[in-house]
Design a protein around this motif. Sequence first.
Motif, PDB file in Angstrom:
ATOM      1  N   LEU A 232       0.827  -1.208   0.000  1.00 10.56           N
ATOM      2  CA  LEU A 232       0.000   0.000   0.000  1.00 10.56           C
ATOM      3  C   LEU A 232       0.859   1.255   0.000  1.00 10.56           C
ATOM      4  CD1 LEU A 232      -2.850  -0.872   2.548  1.00 10.56           C
ATOM      5  CD2 LEU A 232      -3.059  -0.632   0.079  1.00 10.56           C
ATOM      6  N   LEU A 233       1.980   1.187   0.689  1.00 13.79           N
ATOM      7  CA  LEU A 233       2.851   2.357   0.807  1.00 13.79           C
ATOM      8  C   LEU A 233       3.963   2.373  -0.226  1.00 13.79           C
ATOM      9  CD1 LEU A 233       3.201   2.639   4.696  1.00 13.79           C
ATOM     10  CD2 LEU A 233       1.532   3.684   3.183  1.00 13.79           C
ATOM     11  N   GLY A 234       3.951   1.411  -1.148  1.00 10.37           N
ATOM     12  CA  GLY A 234       4.986   1.374  -2.173  1.00 10.37           C
ATOM     13  C   GLY A 234       6.350   1.015  -1.629  1.00 10.37           C
ATOM     14  N   LEU A 235       6.390   0.229  -0.546  1.00 12.24           N
ATOM     15  CA  LEU A 235       7.648  -0.156   0.102  1.00 12.24           C
ATOM     16  C   LEU A 235       7.912  -1.643  -0.106  1.00 12.24           C
ATOM     17  CD1 LEU A 235       7.168   1.710   3.510  1.00 12.24           C
ATOM     18  CD2 LEU A 235       8.660   2.413   1.626  1.00 12.24           C
ATOM     19  N   PRO A 236       9.172  -2.056  -0.115  1.00 11.98           N
ATOM     20  CA  PRO A 236       9.460  -3.498  -0.169  1.00 11.98           C
ATOM     21  C   PRO A 236       9.079  -4.147   1.151  1.00 11.98           C
ATOM     22  CG  PRO A 236      11.480  -2.239   0.131  1.00 11.98           C
ATOM     23  CD  PRO A 236      10.385  -1.238  -0.111  1.00 11.98           C
ATOM     24  N   PRO A 237       8.553  -5.382   1.116  1.00 16.67           N
ATOM     25  CA  PRO A 237       8.139  -6.037   2.361  1.00 16.67           C
ATOM     26  C   PRO A 237       9.329  -6.316   3.277  1.00 16.67           C
ATOM     27  CG  PRO A 237       8.034  -7.569   0.512  1.00 16.67           C
ATOM     28  CD  PRO A 237       8.309  -6.223  -0.066  1.00 16.67           C
ATOM     29  N   GLN A 238       9.070  -6.229   4.564  1.00 15.51           N
ATOM     30  CA  GLN A 238      10.088  -6.495   5.576  1.00 15.51           C
ATOM     31  C   GLN A 238       9.512  -7.498   6.565  1.00 15.51           C
ATOM     32  OE1 GLN A 238      11.435  -2.870   7.390  1.00 15.51           O
ATOM     33  NE2 GLN A 238      11.516  -1.760   5.438  1.00 15.51           N
ATOM     34  N   GLY A 239      10.254  -8.528   6.873  1.00 18.86           N
ATOM     35  CA  GLY A 239       9.776  -9.540   7.793  1.00 18.86           C
ATOM     36  C   GLY A 239      10.093  -9.188   9.234  1.00 18.86           C
ATOM     37  N   GLY A 240       9.389  -9.850  10.139  1.00 16.59           N
ATOM     38  CA  GLY A 240       9.681  -9.715  11.556  1.00 16.59           C
ATOM     39  C   GLY A 240       9.121  -8.453  12.188  1.00 16.59           C
ATOM     40  N   PHE A 241       9.338  -8.377  13.502  1.00 16.35           N
ATOM     41  CA  PHE A 241       8.861  -7.234  14.278  1.00 16.35           C
ATOM     42  C   PHE A 241       9.880  -6.100  14.237  1.00 16.35           C
ATOM     43  CE2 PHE A 241       6.210 -10.570  15.911  1.00 16.35           C
ATOM     44  CZ  PHE A 241       5.035  -9.937  16.286  1.00 16.35           C
ATOM     45  N   HIS A 242       9.365  -4.867  14.404  1.00 15.15           N
ATOM     46  CA  HIS A 242      10.229  -3.693  14.483  1.00 15.15           C
ATOM     47  C   HIS A 242       9.582  -2.694  15.442  1.00 15.15           C
ATOM     48  CE1 HIS A 242       7.520  -3.309  10.961  1.00 15.15           C
ATOM     49  NE2 HIS A 242       7.251  -2.140  11.501  1.00 15.15           N
ATOM     50  N   PRO A 243      10.317  -1.724  15.945  1.00 11.27           N
ATOM     51  CA  PRO A 243       9.755  -0.781  16.924  1.00 11.27           C
ATOM     52  C   PRO A 243       8.565  -0.013  16.348  1.00 11.27           C
ATOM     53  CG  PRO A 243      12.144  -0.656  16.916  1.00 11.27           C
ATOM     54  CD  PRO A 243      11.764  -1.525  15.755  1.00 11.27           C
ATOM     55  N   LEU A 244       7.605   0.281  17.219  1.00  5.10           N
ATOM     56  CA  LEU A 244       6.427   1.046  16.800  1.00  5.10           C
ATOM     57  C   LEU A 244       6.818   2.423  16.269  1.00  5.10           C
ATOM     58  CD1 LEU A 244       3.288   1.040  16.740  1.00  5.10           C
ATOM     59  CD2 LEU A 244       3.355   2.160  18.975  1.00  5.10           C
ATOM     60  N   ALA A 245       7.963   2.932  16.710  1.00  6.80           N
ATOM     61  CA  ALA A 245       8.421   4.247  16.245  1.00  6.80           C
ATOM     62  C   ALA A 245       8.595   4.288  14.735  1.00  6.80           C
ATOM     63  CB  ALA A 245       9.738   4.617  16.937  1.00  6.80           C
ATOM     64  N   HIS A 246       8.910   3.139  14.123  1.00  7.73           N
ATOM     65  CA  HIS A 246       9.044   3.109  12.660  1.00  7.73           C
ATOM     66  C   HIS A 246       7.707   3.430  11.990  1.00  7.73           C
ATOM     67  CE1 HIS A 246      12.855   0.351  12.802  1.00  7.73           C
ATOM     68  NE2 HIS A 246      13.013   1.511  13.421  1.00  7.73           N
TER      69      HIS A 246
END
Length: 755
Positions: A232-246
């Motif tokens: 939806l955002l035109g970004l490559p998919p990233q696996g796993g968890f990341h900080p909510l700040a992202h």
Amino acid sequence: MPSASESYDVPVLLAEQSLYDALCHLLNGDVHVLAVRLADALHYLSADTLIQALRQGLPGDTPLHRLALSSEPPAGGRQIPSAEGLINALPLLLWVKDRNGQFLLVNRSFAQVCGENSPAGLLGKSADDLLPPEQAAVVRETDQRVLQTGQGQALWFNIYKAPWRSRDGKILGTLGFACDGASQHHLQEQAEYQAHTLDHVLAAVGEGVWEWHPAAGAEPGLIQHSARWYALLGLPPQGGFHPLAHLLAQIHEADRGRVLAALDTCRAGLGAYVCEYRLRHAQGHYLWVRDQGRIIDTASAPGGLRLMGSVTDITALKESQHRLEHLAYHDALTQLPNRSLLADRMHMAIAQAERNGTLAAIAYLDLDDFKPINDTLGHDMGDRLLIEIARRLNASTRAGDTVARLGGDEFALIYNGLERGEDCEPTLTRLLESIASPILLQGHELHVTASIGVALCPLDGNTPASLLRHADQAMYLAKQAGRNNFRLYDPERQHRMRTQRDAQARVLAALSRGQLELHYQPTLNTLNGQTVGMEALLRWHHPERGLLRPAHFLPALRHTRSAMELGDWVLAHAIAQLEQWQEEGLPLLPLSINIASQHLLHPDFLGRLRLHLSAHTRLDPGLIQLDIQEASTPSEVKRLGRVMENCQALGVSFAMDDFGSGYASMTHLQHLPVQRVKIDQGRVRNMLEAPEDLAIVRCAIGVAQGFGREVVAEGVETEAHCHALQAMGCHLLQGDAIAQPMAAAGFRDWLVHHN
């Protein structure tokens, strides 16, 4: 006080231990409930919950914190399943062997896999009785390893073995579990199918999925998103968890606080999470999304809380809503605010003026001569002209002010923060100059002007309706003053106009009720005593005030369209009456009819005169004499001259009425085609007492005769007036000394008797 685990005397397991570990403790300890230490607190796992988890297809190595554990120990009196009921309820193959490898206990599922109808058929047997020698040797080896180490082991094909202990902890044999391969394969296929279907559904509806594990306390924790969310955002998919700040970094700065507040509300258990906000796309623009989720687990996540939700792209919906809102509050043609938005802006301007002690100017603007352009060049050209006018209005207005379209060729403007009413005058002057500048559209050079009325808040009103009404009234004053100018609202002047409108309405009502009629007054030639003409004079039979002369009601109609309507009525009735007398055989006398200059100059006058004459073809048009008053400007004199010449072509003649009352009498005689001059009756009436009026009358007679015009003296009231006028060479007299004005029937009788 003993702890909960001590009170119930149940084993305590760690959250990371598996379902198999819990099952071993239940069977070895002959208990129906276990305690699980989770986040420094004890939670409880019952045999029923464990069996349900396994039946739902959870793998045996699933950590215990993934289960729905209870924070309270089971209530007393609850029925405890028997050992036989427990082992046969499990969706597993279960067995217990002694240290020699002989089966001491099996469940029905294991017996059926081994080809026995009853578990009793396997008791006392070993792997050597069921398997080939090579496989039986492997089984014996793994059994010995468990007996020697005292530890459970996960083996191939979802097999798990653990020590079988007595109550005092002594190892008596081995305890084994194995999944039913067919059932496990079916559950796995079903789970994969459901996951695959869910992925397709979410992709079809354009939703991205997220899972959030808030940290303990107020920390934001970790979050992960599906591939669709990144797409939806035109970004490559990233696996796993990341900080909510992202995620927060992708949210529009103005929306972040609202998103965090909604998440905190859900996190506190006060409701589901629903929020609409803007997310930054990889290309730099923002998408509107609808984000919604809820708590799905309060125990299995590392922080004790787990939320899941979905994100939907609603950018198109928001854009449609914005367009609809814009259409609701803006004019479709010019894109200016419409009446609805203008009312809101006016309320704001009124509040600001009251709060700051300043003035707000409300201007009502109407284009001059727009209709001819619209009619001759078409509505499309008219629309283009309005769009250009709107552009010029915006360009001439400050950023904090408002320009709105009321409809047609009418606009409204709001000027805020004025200290005095005069502060808006320079702006209005520039506005008029901008509008009056030539406009080039599709090869046409168009010229329009505007008339503007201004009302001040709070001096002239404190509501949008009253301010617009007063500005509209002031605009009409600007129209009457010659157009292409502006006027500020004047309450006293408006009071006079209101009084005039009321009087005008009463006159028109009298006309419709038949209360107006024409009276006739003769003109006498004193040299031979003959009646040489007559004048039609308007009278009002007022139901309360009696018979009224024109001086009591005609001023209310001056310079109005109603005056022309009334003048046309007089013209039609006078001509009809003259023809009737002609048919009755009365002497044919010229008839004078008073016509206002404004009426004579109206574009429809010549056509109306021709229409009235054609309705009475037996009447000689030469008997009709139109009495006009002096014009006010040289240009008006020229226009009058052209109209009079066209009327003379129809056969009618003209007289100059009220001669001597103004300052341009000689000019009028020189340039206007009049055959007769009527001296102002006010001068005649006062000439015996006022030497100045006597001098003017004598001069007027001399000037008229010098130009070869017949002279009539009006307002002759006494024999003394008759003698004085005859002495000055004026022999055509009209007034009460000769005869008072009479209704048509009375005048007929007088005329017959006099002749």
